[in-house]
Design an enzyme around this catalytic site. Structure first.
Site, PDB file in Angstrom:
ATOM      1  N   ASP A 112       0.820  -1.220   0.000  1.00 61.43           N
ATOM      2  CA  ASP A 112       0.000   0.000   0.000  1.00 61.43           C
ATOM      3  C   ASP A 112       0.846   1.259   0.000  1.00 61.43           C
ATOM      4  OD1 ASP A 112      -2.885  -0.925   2.001  1.00 61.43           O
ATOM      5  OD2 ASP A 112      -1.613  -2.143   0.704  1.00 61.43           O
ATOM      6  N   HIS A 156      -3.891  -8.374  -3.195  1.00 61.45           N
ATOM      7  CA  HIS A 156      -3.929  -7.277  -2.242  1.00 61.45           C
ATOM      8  C   HIS A 156      -4.347  -7.693  -0.826  1.00 61.45           C
ATOM      9  CE1 HIS A 156      -4.272  -3.287  -0.603  1.00 61.45           C
ATOM     10  NE2 HIS A 156      -5.483  -3.587  -0.184  1.00 61.45           N
ATOM     11  N   ASP A 160     -22.457  17.021  -9.502  1.00 60.78           N
ATOM     12  CA  ASP A 160     -21.549  17.702 -10.413  1.00 60.78           C
ATOM     13  C   ASP A 160     -20.308  18.197  -9.680  1.00 60.78           C
ATOM     14  OD1 ASP A 160     -23.359  20.883 -10.619  1.00 60.78           O
ATOM     15  OD2 ASP A 160     -22.606  19.709  -8.931  1.00 60.78           O
ATOM     16  N   HIS A 193      -9.027  -0.137  -2.419  1.00 57.31           N
ATOM     17  CA  HIS A 193      -9.219   1.304  -2.559  1.00 57.31           C
ATOM     18  C   HIS A 193      -9.243   1.763  -4.014  1.00 57.31           C
ATOM     19  CE1 HIS A 193      -9.168   3.202   1.496  1.00 57.31           C
ATOM     20  NE2 HIS A 193      -8.807   1.976   1.814  1.00 57.31           N
ATOM     21  N   ASP A 232     -24.006  15.748  -4.488  1.00 60.22           N
ATOM     22  CA  ASP A 232     -23.418  16.827  -5.256  1.00 60.22           C
ATOM     23  C   ASP A 232     -22.820  16.250  -6.526  1.00 60.22           C
ATOM     24  OD1 ASP A 232     -20.487  18.895  -4.708  1.00 60.22           O
ATOM     25  OD2 ASP A 232     -22.191  19.148  -6.065  1.00 60.22           O
TER      26      ASP A 232
END
Lengths: 754, 164
Positions: free
Chosen positions: A179, A292, A666, A241, A664
C-alpha cells in the site's frame, strides 16, 4: 598487611557494593520506564487501528442504508424518483463513443505558461522519469496529459489477463511494494533506494495506491506511466481502494476535484473505468501469488482467471436481489419479505447487533465450514436498477392502497419514462454472478488470522479472516510456495505469518502519524527467497528519541480518540448515569472503563489508556459530567449550536460528507438551492437514518420545514408499521439558510410537533 | 490479607486487579488465545505499576511458566500470581529522591553530572547490565551532546514529567 590497607579494602569494597546497588537501582527504574513506553506504543497502535476499522465499518453501514432506501423509499414525485435513480445508477457502461467523449483530451488546451511536465505518446522511459522528477519538485500534471495518460492506460489494461504472470528469467529480480495510499514521498524513496523500473528491474505494486495521502493522483500517474513504458516488467494489482465508492469517502475523489477543478469530473469518470480494468493478482514463476487482501476457503484461481473483472465496478456491498422480477413483486406483496430477510442494522429490532455484514441480505450465504460469508448481491445495471426502483415504488403504493382499502393494480408495466441513461445501456447481461463478485471481494479484503479456519471479516465488513490451514490448502492446490499480500499496516512495514507462508508488505511509512511505522518492500530473485528492505521516509523521525517518537504518535492517537469520545457524549452520559444510581455525580474509574467500551465498541484497553484520558483522581472516582464538559471544551467552539447537534454532526461528519458528495453529483461543492442543512439526532441510528432521509430529501427536493412530518420520517421504517409511533427517540431538525425556516421540530413518544 | 484502610473491601479490589491485569495482558495477546510471548511478560508486569529487578522478574516468570516452557505464558497461570503481586504491593516503584541518591553515589565528587563514558561503564558493567540497545536508547535521551554528559537531576525531572 596493615590495618590501614584492610580498611581501605573495606571501604573500597563498600563503595563498590554501593556503586553496584546504585547501578542496579537505576537500571531497574529505567527498564520500568521503557516498559511503560512500550505499553503506550502498543496501545496507541490499537487506537489507530480500531478507529480506522470502525471507519471502514461505517462505510459499509452507509452503503447498506442507501440500499435499504432504494427498496423502501416511496418517492412522491418523478423528481424524487429521478433523484434516487441518479443516486444509485452507475453509468458504468457508457458506449464507446461516450467513453471517447469522457476521455476527450485533445480539445483541452494547455496554456503556454504551463511549466509542468508534458507527455507525448507513445511514452518513453525518459517521460516517466521526468514525471517522477517533476512531482518531486511539486509540479502538477496538466489535465490534458492526465486524461491522455488514463486513456492509454485503459487501452493497455484491457488486454491484460486477470492474473499477471511474471517470470524471474527475464528480469533478475522482482520488487514487490504494498500500500502506498497517496504517499508520494515513499514511492520516490523506493525508486531512489531500489532504482527506477527497467527491463532488468521488475516491479509489482500490490494495490491501494490512492486515498488518505495527499498525492494519490501523482502516484497513479507515475505508476501508469511506468506500466506503459515497461509493460512486461511493471505490474499493478487492484486493491480495495481502487474503487470509486471507497474513494468518495477516503479522500481521493476530494483530491482530484481539488487539484483539477475544471476537468476533475472527467478524470474521475475515466478513473472509475480504469480501476475496474486493473488486474486482480500477479503470479511469479507460477510459485508466488501476489494479491492485495488475501484468500478465503472458497478462493478459486481458475474462476478468478476467467471472470470478466471489468464487471466488478465496486466491492461495496449490495443487498441480494432475486433475479426474477416477478418473484420480487409477489414476495413483497405477500408482506413476507421481512420475514425472509434478516433485519437491517438500523431498524429497531436489530439495535443490539454490532456492525456486521452477516446480518444483511443474502439468503444464499451459507457455505460449508464457514460461519458466514459476506452476503453479496450482484450489482445491477442502470436499466435494471431503475426498473427495480420503480417496481418497489409501485409495490409500496399498492400496499398502501391495500391498507386503505382501495383495489390493487397488478402486473402493470411501469408507465413512467425511463431515464435516458437506462435506455442507452447495453443489452447484454452486465452483472457478475454472485460467486464471481464474492471471489473478488475475498481477495481484495481478507486478512490472515492465527487460528485455523475461515470466518467472515466483521471488522472490515468484507472478505474474511483466513487461517493457516486455508493458506496451506490453497498453496497445495495450486502448487504455490507462498503468498504476498498487503492491506494491513504493520509497525515494521512487513510481517510473516502462517509459518512464513504469508508475507504482508506495507509500503506507506508513517501511515498513522509521523513515527508510527516503517514502510517496506520485498525483493525476489530466481530462488524466490524474500529479501526485505525497510525504511521510514521522514528524516525527522530518525533524530527523535523513542520517547519523543512515541509521544508524538500517541498524542495524535489520543486526540483522535478524544474526538470520538466527544462525539458520543450523550450516549456516554447515559451510560455513566446507569452506574450512578445514587445520583452522586461520581462513578468509579472501573465503571468509566466499562461504560466507555459499551458505548464505543472499540475493544481498546481502556484501563491502560485511562491515565491519558482522565485526570488522575486520588480517590479512584470521576466526576463524569465535568469530564464530558472538558472534552467538549477541547473541541470546536460551540457558538450557537447546541452541543448535541454538534456532537452528532461530529460523529457522522464523514458519513454526511460522503452523502453530500454523492448528492453533489456535479462535484461543484454546492447542493442545489443554497440550503445549509444541519441535522441533529440524539440517540438511535434509526433516527439518524430518518434524519438522513430528511437531509437527502430536503437538500434535493427543496422542501420546506413541513418535511419534518412523519410522512418522510417513516420512510426508513420497516414496511407495514404504523408511522408515528416508530420514532422512538428525539429528533431535532434545523434548516438554516432561509430565515423563514429557522424552526426546529421535535419528535418523541410523548411529544407532539412543536 | 492485610487490613488496609484504603481498600473498599478485599473482593472488590481483587476484581479490580483482575480487570486491570486482563487489560494489560490482552494488549500483547496477539492471537487472541489468552497467551502472550514470555518476552513480553516483563513489559506487562511493569506497566501494571511494578518495578522488579531482572532477577525478580525471572523468578516471577518461573512461577507462571509451564512445567515444560513453551515460550508462551497462559493467562490462567498469570492471573493469580500477578494478583498476589498487586495485593502484596510487591516491587514498588522507586521514589524520585532515592533515584537521585543512586546517581549521586555514582558521582561521589558531586559534580552534578556523569560523563558519557562513566554512565556507559556503570550501566553496562555494574548491577544488571544493559544490553547495547538499552544503552544506546538511554544515551539518546540522557546525554547532553554539548557537554557529552548527563545532568542527572534534570534528566530525572524530565523522565518523571513524561511519566505523568
Amino acid at each position: 598487611m596493615g590495618s590501614g590497607t584492610s580498611t581501605q579494602h573495606h571501604f573500597a569494597f563498600q563503595n563498590a557494593e554501593k556503586a553496584f546497588k546504585a547501578a542496579a537501582l537505576i537500571q531497574r527504574w529505567y527498564r520500568r520506564y521503557m516498559a511503560r513506553l512500550e505499553m503506550r506504543r502498543h496501545c496507541t497502535w490499537r487506537i489507530f487501528q480500531s478507529i480506522e476499522y470502525a471507519g471502514q465499518q461505517d462505510q459499509v453501514k452507509l452503503h447498506d442504508f442507501f440500499s435499504y432506501l432504494v427498496d423502501h423509499f416511496t418517492p412522491s414525485s418523478n423528481h424524487e424518483r429521478d433523484f434516487l435513480d441518479r443516486m444509485f445508477t452507475e453509468d458504468r457502461f457508457p458506449q464507446d463513443s461516450e467513453m471517447e467523449k469522457f476521455g476527450d483530451y485533445e480539445s483541452i488546451e494547455v496554456p503556454d505558461n504551463y511549466t509542468g511536465p508534458r507527455l507525448s505518446f507513445p511514452l518513453l522511459p525518459d517521460h516517466a522519469t521526468a514525471l517522477v522528477e517533476a512531482f518531486r519538485l511539486k509540479q502538477q500534471l496538466h489535465a490534458r496529459y492526465v486524461l491522455n495518460l488514463l486513456h492509454e492506460t485503459r487501452k493497455h489494461l484491457i488486454q491484460l489477463p486477470n492474473i499477471n504472470r511474471v517470470s524471474t528469467c527475464y528480469s533478475e529480480e522482482i520488487t514487490v511494494c504494498g500500500d502506498l495510499h497517496g504517499q508520494l514521498d515513499d514511492l520516490i524513496f523506493i525508486f531512489h533506494k531500489n532504482g527506477l523500473p527497467s527491463p532488468e528491474r521488475a516491479y509489482v505494486f500490490n494495490g491501494d495506491f490512492v486515498d488518505r495521502g495527499k498525492d494519490s493522483v501523482e502516484i497513479l500517474m507515475v505508476l501508469f506511466a511506468f506500466m506503459l513504458v515497461y509493460p512486461k516488467e511493471f505490474h499493478l494489482n487492484r486493491g480495495n481502494h481502487e474503487d470509486h465508492l471507497v474513494n468518495l469517502r477516503y479522500g481521493f475523489t476530494k483530491e482530484v476535484m481539488h487539484k483539477y477543478k475544471t476537468h476533475g469530473k472527467k478524470i474521475l469518470k475515466i478513473l472509475k473505468d480504469v480501476f475496474c480494468w486493473l488486474p486482480l493478482a500477479t503470479l511469479v514463476d507460477e510459485k508466488v501469488l501476489i494479491l492485495h487482501g488475501g484468500v478465503s476457503d472458497m478462493t478459486d484461481l481458475d474462476l478468478l482467471a476467467k471472470l470478466d473483472r471489468h464487471k466488478i465496478v465496486s466491492t461495496m456491498r449490495h443487498k441480494t436481489r432475486k433475479e426474477n422480477g416477478k418473484q420480487v413483486k409477489k414476495e413483497e406483496a405477500n408482506q413476507k419479505s421481512s420475514a425472509g430477510r434478516p433485519t437491517p442494522w438500523f431498524l429497531p429490532q436489530s439495535r443490539s447487533l454490532p456492525a456486521s455484514p452477516l446480518r444483511l441480505g443474502s439468503l444464499q450465504a451459507h457455505r460449508a465450514g464457514r460461519s458466514s460469508s459476506i452476503p453479496c448481491g450482484a450489482p445491477r445495471d442502470a436499466k435494471e436498477l431503475a426498473r427495480q426502483v420503480r417496481r418497489s415504488v409501485d409495490l409500496e403504493l399498492d400496499r398502501c392502497r391495500q391498507q386503505a382499502g382501495f383495489p390493487v393494480s397488478w402486473g402493470e408495466e411501469e408507465a413512467s419514462p425511463c431515464t435516458p441513461e437506462a435506455d442507452s445501456g447495453a443489452q447484454e447481461p452486465l452483472e457478475p454472478t454472485q460467486e464471481e463478485w464474492r471471489q473478488v471481494v475475498d481477495i481484495l479484503w481478507s486478512d490472515p488470522m492465527a487460528q485455523e479456519g475461515c470466518k467472515a471479516n466483521t471488522v472490515r465488513g468484507g472478505g474474511c479472516y483466513f487461517g493457516p490451514n486455508v493458506t496451506e490448502r490453497l498453496l497445495q492446490k495450486y502448487n504455490l510456495q507462498f503468498l504476498i499480500r498487503s492491506h494491513e499496516c504493520k509497525p515494521e512495514g512487513y510481517e510473516f505469518c502462517h509459518s512464513r507462508k504469508v508475507l504482508t508488505i506495507f509500503s506507506a511509512s508513517n501511515y498513522y502519524e509521523v513515527g508510527s511505522n516503517r514502510g517496506a518492500y520485498v525483493k525476489l530473485g530466481p530462488a524466490l527467497t524474500p529479501y526485505i528492505v525497510q525504511y521510514q521516509a521522514n528524516k525527522v523521525t530518525h533524530m527523535l528519541t523513542m520517547r519523543q517518537r512515541i509521544s508524538r504518535v500517541e498524542e495524535s492517537a489520543l486526540r483522535a480518540l478524544r474526538e470520538k469520545l466527544f462525539a458520543h457524549s450523550s450516549d456516554l452520559l447515559g451510560e455513566f448515569k446507569k452506574h450512578d444510581a445514587d445520583k452522586t455525580g461520581l462513578i468509579t474509574l472501573s465503571d468509566w472503563a466499562e461504560a466507555v467500551e459499551s458505548v464505543l465498541h472499540l475493544g481498546l484497553p481502556w484501563r491502560m489508556l485511562r491515565p491519558q484520558l482522565v485526570n488522575s483522581s486520588t480517590d479512584n472516582t470521576l466526576e463524569y459530567k465535568s469530564w464530558l464538559e472538558d472534552l467538549a471544551k477541547e473541541q470546536l467552539n460551540r457558538e450557537n449550536i447546541q452541543s448535541s447537534l454538534l456532537e452528532t454532526l461530529y460523529r457522522n461528519r464523514s458519513n454526511l460528507e460522503t452523502i453530500f458528495r454523492i448528492i453533489d453529483s456535479d462535484h461543484s461543492g454546492h447542493m442545489g438551492n443554497s440550503f445549509v442543512v444541519s441535522v441533529g439526532v440524539e440517540h438511535d441510528s434509526i433516527c439518524w437514518n430518518s434524519c438522513l432521509c430528511l437531509v437527502v430529501a430536503a437538500a434535493y427536493l427543496q422542501v420546506k420545514p413541513e418535511l419534518g412530518s412523519p410522512g418522510y420520517a417513516v420512510r426508513a421504517e420497516p414496511s407495514g408499521s404504523p408511522p408515528k409511533h416508530q420514532v422512538s427517540k428525539c429528533v431535532q431538525l434545523k434548516l438554516a439558510g432561509d430565515s423563514s425556516s429557522r424552526e426546529s421540530y421535535k419528535y418523541g413518544p410523548n411529544e407532539c410537533m412543536s | 490479607m492485610a487490613d488496609d484502610k484504603e481498600r473498599e473491601g478485599p473482593d472488590i479490589t481483587v476484581a479490580e486487579f483482575h480487570k486491570k491485569i486482563k487489560d494489560a495482558f490482552e494488549v500483547f495477546d496477539h492471537e487472541a488465545n489468552n497467551t502472550v510471548d514470555v518476552r513480553e511478560i516483563g513489559t506487562i508486569i511493569r506497566s501494571l505499576g511494578c518495578c522488579p529487578s531482572e532477577g525478580e522478574l525471572h523468578d516471577l516468570i518461573a512461577e507462571v511458566e509451564e512445567e515444560e516452557p513453551t515460550g508462551y505464558i497462559r493467562f490462567e497461570k498469570f492471573l493469580p500470581v500477578m494478583t498476589e503481586v498487586l495485593l502484596e504491593r510487591r516491587y514498588r516503584p522507586i521514589p524520585e529522591d532515592i533515584l537521585l541518591r543512586a546517581f549521586e553515589v555514582l558521582d561521589p565528587s558531586k559534580r552534578g553530572f556523569l560523563l558519557k563514558e562513566e554512565l556507559i561503564k556503570y550501566m553496562t558493567e555494574e548491577g544488571e547490565p544493559f544490553s547495547q540497545e538499552e544503552m544506546e536508547e538511554m544515551l539518546s535521551a540522557a546525554i547532553d551532546p554539548e557537554s557529552n554528559s548527563v545532568h542527572y537531576k534534570d534528566y530525572i525531572a524530565m523522565m518523571v514529567i513524561d511519566e505523568s
